[in-house]
Design a protein around this motif. Structure first.
Motif, mmCIF file in Angstrom:
data_model
loop_
_atom_site.group_PDB
_atom_site.id
_atom_site.type_symbol
_atom_site.label_atom_id
_atom_site.label_comp_id
_atom_site.label_asym_id
_atom_site.label_seq_id
_atom_site.Cartn_x
_atom_site.Cartn_y
_atom_site.Cartn_z
ATOM 1 N N SER A 110 33.679 36.243 37.225
ATOM 2 C CA SER A 110 34.626 35.132 37.383
ATOM 3 C C SER A 110 35.221 34.672 36.055
ATOM 4 O O SER A 110 36.232 33.975 36.038
ATOM 5 N N ASP A 114 40.135 36.268 38.837
ATOM 6 C CA ASP A 114 40.217 35.128 39.750
ATOM 7 C C ASP A 114 39.846 35.600 41.157
ATOM 8 O O ASP A 114 40.575 36.378 41.761
ATOM 9 N N PHE A 115 38.718 35.122 41.646
ATOM 10 C CA PHE A 115 38.345 35.417 43.019
ATOM 11 C C PHE A 115 39.211 34.574 43.957
ATOM 12 O O PHE A 115 39.791 33.565 43.545
#
Length: 400
Positions: A110, A114-115
């Protein structure tokens, strides 16, 4: 004074041993030391000699750096399991340890990618499972579909849906039939993680299992951990998650119209469309009162007589859609040159095989041999040679 291993942390040895499903005696036998020595290492009363440390690293298949890593405080988590039987206690502990590794890996990723943003509805469920009625479960399933604009038709992959909504999903080898999936979120902070057994990769079962875990995340997130672990409450919670999965995957408004006269042959015909097991359709028909108790019993008897307890029709034909977010994250940071494979293994002090399995990567993905064997474009000069030789043709774009 005997030489030891500076910086060694006994808590990491406990973590590694439990993650490998080993007792203290079993580890002592593997390493060639006494059980008392392992106890001293784990209590930080003594650190392993360099040669013993090397054997520990080899037998547990973890780099020495893992055992030197500082422990980070872990927030209290609410974890949901299908079974709390004593037979699964060790398996659950093993899964929890590996789950902590998954969280570490996701946290590290992360920082570079960007999840998907969290996008889960909050239905403000009660903190007592006894207050969650069947009507509330049905309503929550309907509201969830409306919230996500899913309509009332089949859902091809609940796993992908969970990932698109910001959950981290992993396939895990639990090594036991008693544990097929679990989910968790930090108490006081909604951070959904879901682990599904690699044994549940049949598409219809995977869909139901993922929907079951979604039910936990939406219905039970406010239930205190000590309550969720009580046998009676745990049994009720699992029943409610199953009911949610039924209602979420087979909405009353559409499934009811298709199943006016329930039969195994009809369910078999509907399975490729709904991507839900025949067994789940039998249970849903009962909950919608399409069949009575006697019809329900007869359907299960006929189901067993056809041998479907050991495998249903279309199980081998329906394409399974496994998790993909973590895999794509690793592919992205490597393809963009953000980090190298060596830097990944240096930053994440786990075995390469553990990272690959937890994140759905191909076996050997983190090896440099895998990288050199990948298909890639040749240098421009080689392309020109091939074009002139007729081996390959380059089609230029017309520029206007």
């Amino acid at each position: 004074m005997k030489p030891g291993t500076p910086g060694f942390r006994g808590s990491r040895l406990i973590e590694a041993r439990e993650a490998r499903g080993l007792s203290g005696i079993a580890l002592a036998d593997l390493v060639g030391v006494t059980r008392g020595a392992i106890t001293q290492y784990e209590k930080d009363d003594q650190t392993p000699r360099p040669e013993v440390m090397q054997r520990i690293s080899e037998k547990l298949n973890l780099p020495v750096a893992f055992f030197l890593r500082e422990m980070q405080p872990q927030p209290q988590r609410v974890m949901y399991y299908r079974s709390l039987a004593a037979a699964t206690k060790g398996v659950r502990r093993q899964a929890e340890r590996r789950h902590e590794w998954l969280r570490d890996i996701a946290a590290w990723l992360s920082g570079m990618v960007d999840f998907p943003k969290l996008n889960f509805p909050d239905f403000s469920p009660p903190d007592d499972p006894a207050l969650i009625s069947r009507e509330r479960i049905e309503n929550s399933a309907r509201r969830a579909r409306r919230y996500w604009s899913l309509g009332d038709g089949p859902i091809s992959s609940v796993v992908w849906h969970l990932e698109n909504c910001g959950a981290i999903v992993s396939l895990s080898d639990f090594g036991s039939e008693d544990l097929d999936a679990f989910s968790d979120t930090a108490a006081g902070k909604f951070e959904p993680f879901v682990s599904v057994s690699v044994d549940k990769t049949i598409a219809a079962r995977s869909n139901f299992t993922a929907a079951h875990e979604l039910g936990h995340l939406l219905l039970h997130k406010n239930i205190p951990p000590n309550v969720a672990k009580r046998p009676a409450e745990h049994k009720l919670i699992e029943q409610q998650a199953n009911q949610f999965a039924d209602a979420f995957l087979l909405p009353e408004s559409t499934f009811y119209l298709q199943v006016r006269r329930p039969s195994l042959d009809l369910f078999r015909a509907l399975k490729p469309q709904w991507r839900v097991s025949i067994g789940a359709m039998i249970m849903r028909s009962k909950s919608l009162e399409l069949i009575n108790d006697e019809q329900y019993r007869k359907l299960w008897v006929a189901y067993s007589a056809r041998g479907w307890k050991h495998g249903e029709p279309y199980d081998d034909e329906l394409t399974h859609t496994g998790p993909r977010v973590l895999r794509r994250a690793f592919e992205l940071i490597l393809n963009e040159g953000i980090v190298s494979r060596d830097e990944i293994l240096s930053a994440l002090p786990f075995a390469a095989t553990d990272i690959e399995r937890l994140c759905g990567l191909d076996a050997g993905f983190l090896s440099n041999d895998y990288a050199t064997n990948m298909v890639r474009l040749p240098p421009r000069s080689a392309m020109e040679t091939k074009r002139r030789s007729g081996v390959a043709e380059v089609l230029p774009f017309n520029r206007k």
